[in-house]
Scaffold this active site. Structure first.
Site, PDB file in Angstrom:
ATOM      1  N   ARG A 226       0.197  -8.769  13.818  1.00 34.04           N
ATOM      2  CA  ARG A 226      -0.433  -7.793  12.914  1.00 34.04           C
ATOM      3  C   ARG A 226      -1.421  -8.493  11.985  1.00 34.04           C
ATOM      4  O   ARG A 226      -2.476  -7.956  11.671  1.00 34.04           O
ATOM      5  CB  ARG A 226       0.642  -7.067  12.090  1.00 34.04           C
ATOM      6  CG  ARG A 226       1.385  -6.024  12.902  1.00 34.04           C
ATOM      7  CD  ARG A 226       2.705  -5.671  12.272  1.00 34.04           C
ATOM      8  NE  ARG A 226       2.576  -4.838  11.094  1.00 34.04           N
ATOM      9  CZ  ARG A 226       3.540  -4.656  10.207  1.00 34.04           C
ATOM     10  NH1 ARG A 226       4.702  -5.257  10.365  1.00 34.04           N
ATOM     11  NH2 ARG A 226       3.355  -3.885   9.167  1.00 34.04           N
TER      12      ARG A 226
ATOM     13  N   LYS B 244       0.829  -1.213   0.000  1.00 33.31           N
ATOM     14  CA  LYS B 244       0.000   0.000   0.000  1.00 33.31           C
ATOM     15  C   LYS B 244       0.860   1.258   0.000  1.00 33.31           C
ATOM     16  O   LYS B 244       0.627   2.188  -0.770  1.00 33.31           O
ATOM     17  CB  LYS B 244      -0.928   0.019   1.227  1.00 33.31           C
ATOM     18  CG  LYS B 244      -1.801  -1.209   1.376  1.00 33.31           C
ATOM     19  CD  LYS B 244      -2.654  -1.152   2.633  1.00 33.31           C
ATOM     20  CE  LYS B 244      -1.882  -1.081   3.935  1.00 33.31           C
ATOM     21  NZ  LYS B 244      -1.117  -2.295   4.294  1.00 33.31           N
TER      22      LYS B 244
HETATM   23  P1  AP5 Z   1       4.950  -1.505   1.695  1.00 31.71           P
HETATM   24  O1  AP5 Z   1       4.524  -0.702   0.518  1.00 31.71           O
HETATM   25  O2  AP5 Z   1       5.795  -0.832   2.733  1.00 31.71           O
HETATM   26  O3  AP5 Z   1       3.685  -2.253   2.353  1.00 31.71           O
HETATM   27  P2  AP5 Z   1       2.454  -1.684   3.167  1.00 31.71           P
HETATM   28  O4  AP5 Z   1       1.235  -2.355   2.664  1.00 31.71           O
HETATM   29  O5  AP5 Z   1       2.462  -0.180   3.194  1.00 31.71           O
HETATM   30  O6  AP5 Z   1       2.802  -2.310   4.581  1.00 31.71           O
HETATM   31  P3  AP5 Z   1       2.856  -1.712   6.053  1.00 31.71           P
HETATM   32  O7  AP5 Z   1       3.530  -2.772   6.884  1.00 31.71           O
HETATM   33  O8  AP5 Z   1       3.490  -0.353   6.117  1.00 31.71           O
HETATM   34  O9  AP5 Z   1       1.366  -1.612   6.404  1.00 31.71           O
HETATM   35  P4  AP5 Z   1       0.722  -1.695   7.736  1.00 31.71           P
HETATM   36  O10 AP5 Z   1      -0.665  -1.413   7.358  1.00 31.71           O
HETATM   37  O11 AP5 Z   1       0.903  -2.912   8.544  1.00 31.71           O
HETATM   38  O12 AP5 Z   1       1.538  -0.636   8.622  1.00 31.71           O
HETATM   39  P5  AP5 Z   1       1.245   0.865   9.042  1.00 31.71           P
HETATM   40  O13 AP5 Z   1       2.473   1.619   8.896  1.00 31.71           O
HETATM   41  O14 AP5 Z   1      -0.009   1.355   8.394  1.00 31.71           O
HETATM   42  O15 AP5 Z   1       5.721  -2.792   1.128  1.00 31.71           O
HETATM   43  C1  AP5 Z   1       6.301  -3.761   2.005  1.00 31.71           C
HETATM   44  C2  AP5 Z   1       7.644  -4.227   1.401  1.00 31.71           C
HETATM   45  O16 AP5 Z   1       7.402  -4.897   0.161  1.00 31.71           O
HETATM   46  C3  AP5 Z   1       8.631  -3.085   1.075  1.00 31.71           C
HETATM   47  O17 AP5 Z   1       9.916  -3.519   1.350  1.00 31.71           O
HETATM   48  C4  AP5 Z   1       8.452  -2.861  -0.452  1.00 31.71           C
HETATM   49  O18 AP5 Z   1       9.645  -2.394  -1.050  1.00 31.71           O
HETATM   50  C5  AP5 Z   1       8.079  -4.264  -0.930  1.00 31.71           C
HETATM   51  N1  AP5 Z   1       7.152  -4.258  -2.056  1.00 31.71           N
HETATM   52  C6  AP5 Z   1       6.091  -3.418  -2.247  1.00 31.71           C
HETATM   53  N2  AP5 Z   1       5.439  -3.740  -3.392  1.00 31.71           N
HETATM   54  C7  AP5 Z   1       6.100  -4.815  -3.918  1.00 31.71           C
HETATM   55  C8  AP5 Z   1       5.899  -5.624  -5.094  1.00 31.71           C
HETATM   56  N3  AP5 Z   1       4.889  -5.398  -5.936  1.00 31.71           N
HETATM   57  N4  AP5 Z   1       6.753  -6.647  -5.314  1.00 31.71           N
HETATM   58  C9  AP5 Z   1       7.777  -6.903  -4.467  1.00 31.71           C
HETATM   59  N5  AP5 Z   1       8.025  -6.165  -3.348  1.00 31.71           N
HETATM   60  C10 AP5 Z   1       7.180  -5.150  -3.071  1.00 31.71           C
HETATM   61  O19 AP5 Z   1       0.875   0.692  10.579  1.00 31.71           O
HETATM   62  C11 AP5 Z   1       1.838   0.351  11.539  1.00 31.71           C
HETATM   63  C12 AP5 Z   1       1.195   0.373  12.917  1.00 31.71           C
HETATM   64  O20 AP5 Z   1       0.705   1.691  13.234  1.00 31.71           O
HETATM   65  C13 AP5 Z   1      -0.028  -0.532  13.101  1.00 31.71           C
HETATM   66  O21 AP5 Z   1       0.312  -1.874  13.378  1.00 31.71           O
HETATM   67  C14 AP5 Z   1      -0.734   0.159  14.282  1.00 31.71           C
HETATM   68  O22 AP5 Z   1      -0.107  -0.122  15.486  1.00 31.71           O
HETATM   69  C15 AP5 Z   1      -0.525   1.624  13.980  1.00 31.71           C
HETATM   70  N6  AP5 Z   1      -1.609   2.206  13.151  1.00 31.71           N
HETATM   71  C16 AP5 Z   1      -1.474   2.790  11.926  1.00 31.71           C
HETATM   72  N7  AP5 Z   1      -2.644   3.215  11.464  1.00 31.71           N
HETATM   73  C17 AP5 Z   1      -3.567   2.890  12.404  1.00 31.71           C
HETATM   74  C18 AP5 Z   1      -4.978   3.047  12.492  1.00 31.71           C
HETATM   75  N8  AP5 Z   1      -5.683   3.628  11.493  1.00 31.71           N
HETATM   76  N9  AP5 Z   1      -5.607   2.579  13.594  1.00 31.71           N
HETATM   77  C19 AP5 Z   1      -4.922   2.007  14.605  1.00 31.71           C
HETATM   78  N10 AP5 Z   1      -3.573   1.811  14.588  1.00 31.71           N
HETATM   79  C20 AP5 Z   1      -2.909   2.255  13.495  1.00 31.71           C
END
Ligand code: AP5
Length: 214
Positions: free
Chosen positions: A171, A13
């Site tokens: 997660r 994402k």
């Molecule tokens: P990446 O693009 O970084 O993936 P992502 O979907 O953004 O994953 P996240 O882990 O950041 O999402 P998340 O929802 O768990 O975490 P968030 O930060 O929101 O890609 C991942 C990897 O794959 C990278 O290395 C990339 O290079 C690679 N990649 C991408 N596309 C690829 C492809 N097509 N092919 C190969 N490789 C690829 O949340 C973190 C924490 O914050 C949560 O756990 C929670 O504690 C808190 N939080 C955040 N928002 C909220 C909310 N709304 N409510 C409550 N708690 C919240």
């Protein structure tokens, strides 16, 4: 356009949100990034949420709703945004609808990134992040020029605390219990479009563009 990206951790994402933000000149707003900034700066909010995030749990609805309400009120988000990581619960989704109704606006699309658990684990375990400019790398699929070092500023790349195995497992459980119900929520509103998020970044970008044109 007002877009929400839904999908499990590591679905790509954030990667696609950054690219789309550039193409559409629309801000990409990620609650995870906002919260991580607070943690890095050691603010009272950061001290409160840091341990919760490290464990892979969700931060409270009240807190995230307040964060997003403040962020969406900023001038750059008035006409459109890409929300990455918000909403994550039905309560957050209802709060978002109410916020948008106040300005007589609605979401245009909710994109669901579909991946399998094997890809999630591979992507998260290989992700490395620059602590300075926040650029996201993957040591196999998107490596930096010099191993372990950010191309932009030379900072040493880090593994996110919540990309460790135990936190990844948690997660995924939390995603299944609290965020998956949003598929039904947005399907019932005719907003949800699923894209296959397996494949290279440019393949996923092409599918995303096609979904946004629908
Ligand atoms: P990446 O693009 O970084 O993936 P992502 O979907 O953004 O994953 P996240 O882990 O950041 O999402 P998340 O929802 O768990 O975490 P968030 O930060 O929101 O890609 C991942 C990897 O794959 C990278 O290395 C990339 O290079 C690679 N990649 C991408 N596309 C690829 C492809 N097509 N092919 C190969 N490789 C690829 O949340 C973190 C924490 O914050 C949560 O756990 C929670 O504690 C808190 N939080 C955040 N928002 C909220 C909310 N709304 N409510 C409550 N708690 C919240």
């Amino acid at each position: 356009m007002r877009i929400v990206f839904l999908g499990p951790p590591g679905a790509g994402k954030g990667t696609q949100a950054a690219l789309l933000s550039e193409r559409f000149s629309t801000p990409s707003i990620a609650t995870g990034d906002i919260l991580r900034r607070h943690v890095a700066q050691g603010t009272p909010l950061g001290l409160q949420v840091g341990p919760i995030m490290d464990r892979g749990e969700l931060v409270s609805d009240g807190l995230t709703i307040e964060l997003i309400s403040d962020r969406l009120a900023e001038p750059d988000a008035r006409l459109g945004f890409i929300l990455d990581g918000y909403p994550r619960t039905v309560n957050q989704a209802i709060a978002l609808e109410e916020l948008l109704a106040e300005i007589d606006a609605k979401l245009d699309r909710v994109i669901k990134f579909a991946v399998r658990t094997a890809q999630i684990v591979e992507r998260l375990a290989g992700r490395r992040v620059c602590p300075a400019c926040k650029t996201v790398y993957h040591f196999v699929t998107h490596p930096p020029i010099v191993e372990g070092v950010c191309d932009n500023d030379g900072a040493a790349l880090l593994l996110r605390e919540d990309d460790r195995e135990e936190a990844i497992v948690r997660r995924l459980e939390v995603y299944g219990a609290d965020t998956r119900p949003l598929y039904e929520f947005y399907l019932s509103r005719g907003l949800l479009i699923e894209i296959d998020a397996i494949g290279t970044t440019s393949e996923v970008t092409a599918r995303l563009d096609a979904a946004l044109e629908q």
